[in-house]
Design a protein around this motif. Structure first.
Motif, PDB file in Angstrom:
ATOM      1  N   ALA A 145       0.790  -1.240   0.000  1.00  0.00           N
ATOM      2  CA  ALA A 145       0.000   0.000   0.000  1.00  0.00           C
ATOM      3  C   ALA A 145       0.820   1.288   0.000  1.00  0.00           C
ATOM      4  O   ALA A 145       0.264   2.365   0.122  1.00  0.00           O
ATOM      5  N   GLY A 146       2.138   1.212  -0.176  1.00  0.00           N
ATOM      6  CA  GLY A 146       2.939   2.449  -0.182  1.00  0.00           C
ATOM      7  C   GLY A 146       2.792   3.200  -1.492  1.00  0.00           C
ATOM      8  O   GLY A 146       2.507   2.604  -2.532  1.00  0.00           O
ATOM      9  N   GLY A 147       2.958   4.534  -1.464  1.00  0.00           N
ATOM     10  CA  GLY A 147       2.925   5.350  -2.679  1.00  0.00           C
ATOM     11  C   GLY A 147       1.622   5.181  -3.433  1.00  0.00           C
ATOM     12  O   GLY A 147       0.540   5.184  -2.846  1.00  0.00           O
ATOM     13  N   ILE A 148       1.730   4.973  -4.743  1.00  0.00           N
ATOM     14  CA  ILE A 148       0.522   4.837  -5.559  1.00  0.00           C
ATOM     15  C   ILE A 148      -0.195   3.509  -5.274  1.00  0.00           C
ATOM     16  O   ILE A 148      -1.344   3.296  -5.656  1.00  0.00           O
ATOM     17  N   GLY A 149       0.490   2.614  -4.528  1.00  0.00           N
ATOM     18  CA  GLY A 149      -0.116   1.336  -4.144  1.00  0.00           C
ATOM     19  C   GLY A 149      -1.403   1.529  -3.365  1.00  0.00           C
ATOM     20  O   GLY A 149      -2.338   0.737  -3.480  1.00  0.00           O
ATOM     21  N   GLN A 150      -1.478   2.605  -2.580  1.00  0.00           N
ATOM     22  CA  GLN A 150      -2.707   2.860  -1.816  1.00  0.00           C
ATOM     23  C   GLN A 150      -3.889   3.108  -2.761  1.00  0.00           C
ATOM     24  O   GLN A 150      -4.994   2.617  -2.533  1.00  0.00           O
ATOM     25  N   ALA A 151      -3.644   3.870  -3.821  1.00  0.00           N
ATOM     26  CA  ALA A 151      -4.711   4.151  -4.784  1.00  0.00           C
ATOM     27  C   ALA A 151      -5.098   2.876  -5.535  1.00  0.00           C
ATOM     28  O   ALA A 151      -6.276   2.604  -5.769  1.00  0.00           O
ATOM     29  N   VAL A 152      -4.098   2.072  -5.894  1.00  0.00           N
ATOM     30  CA  VAL A 152      -4.377   0.829  -6.616  1.00  0.00           C
ATOM     31  C   VAL A 152      -5.229  -0.092  -5.733  1.00  0.00           C
ATOM     32  O   VAL A 152      -6.251  -0.635  -6.175  1.00  0.00           O
TER      33      VAL A 152
END
Ligand code: AMP
Ligand code: MG
Length: 355
Positions: A333-340
């Motif tokens: 969930a770090g960086g753009i991982g949270q949006a994904v």
């Protein structure tokens, strides 16, 4: 309604390109609807200052009209007309991230009809980074209200062919810039609310909390984004609706990579015994091991921009392939991982198996 489909490329004859964008702009000015490319996903545009246009957008999408639209601008000076005051935060963020995938919520002025804001006293504003979108917005008079150009509930379109699938016959024109689509971000903009004491992220996106904090200091994230069990309604009305969903049943599987592969392959076998088609979203690290009917590679786990760019396309392709059951690896969930993960969880109706 006959929908004109107009192909665009940035390297075509400048005059021809401008003529097409100017024609598209005229449609908006006369109250019609045009789907257009942005650096996130395709938008379904209408005149943001015309209440009838906003109503038409809701109708074309089949979207509930309490779900407000984002107003797209192409010129910083245009912001003054649609908001009551521009807080210092907003100026700093605009300097840092506009044009780009950041939407700011500000207090609306009387120029913006309540039909555009879903009845709210606030308005969502963004300046997209796509060069053709910027010309189109200027030609349209400067204020284009646009949600994503999909039917309500379906994954946002990252390709014109999916806009055509959903919107052909429902709107006046579709600007097809697929030949330019490769660098797109693929998921919708980050939304940050600047009307409270502390800036608050209402929808995660490519611009992360850390990136915002580097510019404006302390920023919060709406808890309902992170917590599926939250009793509070989300502050961005759109986030409460089931979204981004493929026709097949999507389940996210979280665990050690090898366990995840084994679990998904077992499920694949069980489905195959019943004659059901399965799909998988995997990563570089695991992709060769999957046995499902349709296997999609989201790229390296260390580079989730590639997952963001491809996620909606994968979901649409599974539909095209009549996949009944879809399994996706969970992403860090770090960086753009949270949006994904936010989009994936919503697409899955929060079905997540933890091994
Ligand atoms: P979409 O156009 O599909 O990207 O959806 C627009 C998103 O922006 C939805 O989730 C809306 O709820 C959100 N939004 C738009 N205007 C506002 C606003 N004034 N306050 C809070 N959220 C908003
Ligand atoms: Mg949308």
């Amino acid at each position: 309604m006959n929908t004109q489909i107009v192909p665009l490329t940035q390297d075509e004859d400048k005059e021809a390109l401008l003529a097409k964008l100017s024609q598209a702009g005229k449609i908006i000015k006369s109250g019609g609807l045009v789907a257009f490319p942005t650096e996130t996903v395709y938008g379904l545009g209408g005149d943001a200052l015309n209440e009838t246009s906003s109503q038409k957008i809701y109708e074309a999408k089949g979207r509930p009209s309490d779900n407000p639209l984002i107003v797209h601008i192409a010129d910083m000076e245009h912001l003054e007309k649609i908001v009551q005051d521009i807080p210092e935060y907003a100026k700093k963020l605009a300097d840092a991230f506009w044009p780009g995938p950041l939407t700011m919520i500000l207090k609306k002025s009387d120029a913006v009809p309540y039909q555009t804001t879903g009845g709210l006293d606030t308005v969502a504003v963004r300046m997209p980074a796509h060069p053709l979108a910027l010309i189109f917005i200027k030609e349209a008079g400067g204020y284009v209200a646009a949600p994503s150009a999909n039917l309500s509930g379906k994954p946002s379109p990252t390709r014109a062919k999916y806009v055509i699938q959903d919107m052909d016959g429902r709107i006046d024109m579709i600007l097809d810039a697929d030949s330019e689509a490769d660098g797109a971000i693929g998921i919708e903009s980050t939304i940050v609310d600047l009307t409270g004491d502390v800036p608050m992220i209402l929808r995660p996106g490519y611009i992360t909390q850390e990136m915002l904090e580097n510019v404006i200091g302390k920023t919060d994230t709406d808890v309902t984004i992170l917590d599926e069990h939250s009793k509070q309604p989300p502050k961005a009305p759109g986030m409460k609706y089931r979204h981004y969903a493929p026709k097949g049943e999507l389940v996210i599987v979280e665990g050690e990579p090898q366990q995840v592969v084994n679990y998904i392959n077992e499920q694949t076998m069980l489905h195959a015994q019943k004659g059901e088609k399965t799909g998988v979203i995997g990563t570089d690290e695991t992709i060769r091991q999957y046995t499902a009917d349709s296997v999609k590679n989201a790229g390296a786990r260390g580079d989730l921009l590639s997952a963001a760019q491809q996620l909606y396309t994968f979901l649409r392709e599974f539909d095209d392939e009549n996949i009944a059951y879809i399994y996706s690896e969970a992403f860090p969930a770090g960086g753009i991982g949270q949006a994904v993960m936010n989009r994936l969880l919503k697409a899955a109706g929060h079905q997540c198996i933890k091994l």
